[in-house]
Design a protein around this motif. Structure first.
Motif, PDB file in Angstrom:
ATOM      1  N   LEU A 283      -7.200  -8.377 -12.292  1.00  0.00           N
ATOM      2  CA  LEU A 283      -7.036  -7.990 -13.577  1.00  0.00           C
ATOM      3  C   LEU A 283      -6.109  -9.148 -14.342  1.00  0.00           C
ATOM      4  N   GLN A 284      -6.382  -9.514 -15.626  1.00  0.00           N
ATOM      5  CA  GLN A 284      -5.877 -10.415 -16.361  1.00  0.00           C
ATOM      6  C   GLN A 284      -5.129  -9.751 -17.507  1.00  0.00           C
ATOM      7  N   LYS A 285      -4.048 -10.405 -18.027  1.00  0.00           N
ATOM      8  CA  LYS A 285      -3.128  -9.884 -19.269  1.00  0.00           C
ATOM      9  C   LYS A 285      -4.157  -8.968 -20.071  1.00  0.00           C
ATOM     10  N   GLY A 286      -3.577  -7.665 -20.462  1.00  0.00           N
ATOM     11  CA  GLY A 286      -4.351  -6.738 -21.158  1.00  0.00           C
ATOM     12  C   GLY A 286      -5.234  -5.822 -20.434  1.00  0.00           C
ATOM     13  N   ASP A 287      -5.710  -6.180 -19.166  1.00  0.00           N
ATOM     14  CA  ASP A 287      -6.632  -5.659 -18.605  1.00  0.00           C
ATOM     15  C   ASP A 287      -6.042  -4.044 -18.065  1.00  0.00           C
ATOM     16  N   VAL A 288      -6.757  -3.046 -17.593  1.00  0.00           N
ATOM     17  CA  VAL A 288      -6.211  -1.801 -17.414  1.00  0.00           C
ATOM     18  C   VAL A 288      -6.943  -1.044 -16.076  1.00  0.00           C
ATOM     19  N   PHE A 289      -6.582  -0.649 -15.225  1.00  0.00           N
ATOM     20  CA  PHE A 289      -6.901  -0.033 -13.852  1.00  0.00           C
ATOM     21  C   PHE A 289      -6.507   1.068 -13.655  1.00  0.00           C
ATOM     22  N   VAL A 290      -7.364   2.127 -13.007  1.00  0.00           N
ATOM     23  CA  VAL A 290      -6.783   3.577 -12.737  1.00  0.00           C
ATOM     24  C   VAL A 290      -6.845   3.740 -11.277  1.00  0.00           C
ATOM     25  N   PHE A 291      -6.019   4.497 -10.835  1.00  0.00           N
ATOM     26  CA  PHE A 291      -5.517   4.711  -9.319  1.00  0.00           C
ATOM     27  C   PHE A 291      -5.685   6.245  -9.486  1.00  0.00           C
ATOM     28  N   PRO A 292      -6.705   6.769  -8.683  1.00  0.00           N
ATOM     29  CA  PRO A 292      -6.794   8.274  -8.459  1.00  0.00           C
ATOM     30  C   PRO A 292      -5.509   8.911  -7.502  1.00  0.00           C
ATOM     31  N   VAL A 293      -5.222  10.072  -8.090  1.00  0.00           N
ATOM     32  CA  VAL A 293      -4.199  10.841  -7.402  1.00  0.00           C
ATOM     33  C   VAL A 293      -4.240  10.747  -5.829  1.00  0.00           C
ATOM     34  N   GLY A 294      -3.167  10.664  -5.058  1.00  0.00           N
ATOM     35  CA  GLY A 294      -3.160  10.658  -3.778  1.00  0.00           C
ATOM     36  C   GLY A 294      -3.741   9.384  -2.807  1.00  0.00           C
TER      37      GLY A 294
ATOM     38  N   PRO B 178       0.752  -1.026  -0.129  1.00  0.00           N
ATOM     39  CA  PRO B 178       0.047  -0.061  -0.017  1.00  0.00           C
ATOM     40  C   PRO B 178       0.912   1.176  -0.102  1.00  0.00           C
ATOM     41  N   HIS B 179       0.431   2.200  -1.127  1.00  0.00           N
ATOM     42  CA  HIS B 179       1.300   3.466  -1.199  1.00  0.00           C
ATOM     43  C   HIS B 179       0.555   4.451  -1.773  1.00  0.00           C
ATOM     44  N   THR B 180       1.012   5.647  -1.710  1.00  0.00           N
ATOM     45  CA  THR B 180       0.288   6.714  -2.620  1.00  0.00           C
ATOM     46  C   THR B 180       1.408   7.431  -3.631  1.00  0.00           C
ATOM     47  N   HIS B 181       0.619   8.026  -4.491  1.00  0.00           N
ATOM     48  CA  HIS B 181       1.626   8.994  -5.309  1.00  0.00           C
ATOM     49  C   HIS B 181       0.985  10.500  -5.040  1.00  0.00           C
ATOM     50  N   PRO B 182       1.768  11.111  -4.231  1.00  0.00           N
ATOM     51  CA  PRO B 182       1.212  12.379  -4.001  1.00  0.00           C
ATOM     52  C   PRO B 182       1.160  13.671  -5.120  1.00  0.00           C
ATOM     53  N   ARG B 183       1.682  13.308  -6.025  1.00  0.00           N
ATOM     54  CA  ARG B 183       1.503  14.128  -7.244  1.00  0.00           C
ATOM     55  C   ARG B 183       0.835  13.727  -8.646  1.00  0.00           C
ATOM     56  N   ALA B 184       0.206  12.526  -8.676  1.00  0.00           N
ATOM     57  CA  ALA B 184      -0.137  11.998  -9.901  1.00  0.00           C
ATOM     58  C   ALA B 184      -1.191  10.949  -9.740  1.00  0.00           C
ATOM     59  N   SER B 185      -1.948  10.638 -10.638  1.00  0.00           N
ATOM     60  CA  SER B 185      -2.930   9.594 -10.904  1.00  0.00           C
ATOM     61  C   SER B 185      -1.908   8.763 -11.523  1.00  0.00           C
ATOM     62  N   GLU B 186      -2.556   7.203 -11.699  1.00  0.00           N
ATOM     63  CA  GLU B 186      -1.981   6.341 -12.440  1.00  0.00           C
ATOM     64  C   GLU B 186      -2.855   5.447 -13.054  1.00  0.00           C
ATOM     65  N   ILE B 187      -2.376   5.023 -14.417  1.00  0.00           N
ATOM     66  CA  ILE B 187      -3.056   4.053 -15.127  1.00  0.00           C
ATOM     67  C   ILE B 187      -2.221   3.044 -15.514  1.00  0.00           C
ATOM     68  N   LEU B 188      -2.671   1.652 -14.947  1.00  0.00           N
ATOM     69  CA  LEU B 188      -1.882   0.394 -14.908  1.00  0.00           C
ATOM     70  C   LEU B 188      -2.231  -0.611 -16.066  1.00  0.00           C
ATOM     71  N   THR B 189      -1.483  -1.041 -16.890  1.00  0.00           N
ATOM     72  CA  THR B 189      -1.898  -2.369 -17.903  1.00  0.00           C
ATOM     73  C   THR B 189      -0.853  -3.411 -17.397  1.00  0.00           C
ATOM     74  N   VAL B 190      -1.819  -4.487 -17.366  1.00  0.00           N
ATOM     75  CA  VAL B 190      -1.275  -6.085 -16.932  1.00  0.00           C
ATOM     76  C   VAL B 190      -0.583  -6.286 -18.120  1.00  0.00           C
ATOM     77  N   ILE B 191       0.740  -6.673 -18.429  1.00  0.00           N
ATOM     78  CA  ILE B 191       1.316  -7.291 -19.641  1.00  0.00           C
ATOM     79  C   ILE B 191       1.552  -8.872 -19.622  1.00  0.00           C
ATOM     80  N   GLU B 192       1.770  -9.384 -18.249  1.00  0.00           N
ATOM     81  CA  GLU B 192       1.905 -10.788 -17.964  1.00  0.00           C
ATOM     82  C   GLU B 192       1.288 -11.205 -16.540  1.00  0.00           C
ATOM     83  N   GLY B 193       0.560 -12.274 -16.675  1.00  0.00           N
ATOM     84  CA  GLY B 193       0.165 -12.684 -15.151  1.00  0.00           C
ATOM     85  C   GLY B 193      -1.396 -12.035 -14.954  1.00  0.00           C
TER      86      GLY B 193
END
Length: 216
Positions: free
Chosen positions: A142-153, A107-122
């Motif tokens: 999520l499976q390979k090719g799926d995308v998820f967004v983490f809002p800023v902070g 568990p962590h935060t990014h204080p200055r950014a939103s994040e969009i993650l794409t699973v490449i393998e696994g």
């Protein structure tokens, strides 16, 4: 009437400033970071445009897995303004995330950014927690090719729930998003936060807190 126009102008200016509160839009083609400059600005000073090279805008090595031989089974390889000076003022960055079987990005935060993650393998279990007072967990596998967004902070995490190694690529809305790993910040701060304070905050015995602090 003049006062009304002035008030509306100030409101519009306020919302304009809020819209660009994280990183301003570039005012030129690029502002390649000059890491040798003594200037202290919100970001990095610009290199002379005539001295800019293609290497200021490129990075090699994202195909190489990160080191997951650690306690949490996770490794990250960042591509931000430190690695690519040409990202200065552009408001974007990347990171490669590697997970051993059942490895976690704690568990962590990014204080200055939103994040969009794409699973490449696994397969990855991912999630974030909304702010107080709800503290609602929003999670998904999520499976390979799926995308998820983490809002800023917001506090978020990932865990490899597949049978082999996994990796993902994430893009972030800052040239330097920062990362605050909750456990490291709370239990590994320098100087340490008082153990009796943490014991009260987490509603556990003080000795448990001291044991955790010792690990960090």
């Amino acid at each position: 009437m003049a006062k009304t126009i002035l008030l509306l102008s100030l409101v519009a200016l306020t919302f304009s400033c809020l819209a660009f509160a994280f990183e301003p839009s570039p005012l030129q083609d690029f502002c390649v970071a000059d890491t040798t400059s003594p200037a202290r600005v919100n970001g990095l000073a610009c290199k002379d445009p005539m001295m800019v090279q293609a290497s200021d805008f490129s990075f090699s090595g994202l195909h190489i897995p990160g080191n997951t031989s650690n306690a949490v089974g996770f490794g990250a390889k960042a591509v931000n303004v430190v690695q690519v000076p040409g990202l200065n003022t552009l408001g974007i960055s990347l990171v490669r995330l590697d997970y051993a079987p059942w490895g976690i990005n704690p568990p962590h935060t990014h204080p200055r950014a939103s994040e969009i993650l794409t699973v490449i393998e696994g397969s990855l279990e991912v999630g974030f927690v909304t702010s107080n007072p709800e503290n609602r967990l929003i999670s998904k596998v999520l499976q390979k090719g799926d995308v998820f967004v983490f809002p800023v902070g917001l506090v978020h995490f990932q865990r490899n729930v597949g049978h082999g190694n996994a990796f993902a690529i994430a893009a972030l809305s800052s040239q330097n998003p920062g990362v605050i790993t909750i456990a490291n910040a709370v239990f590994g701060s320098k100087a340490p936060i008082a153990s009796d304070l943490l014991a009260k905050a987490f509603q556990v015995d003080k000795k448990i807190v001291e044991q955790i602090q010792w690990k960090f």
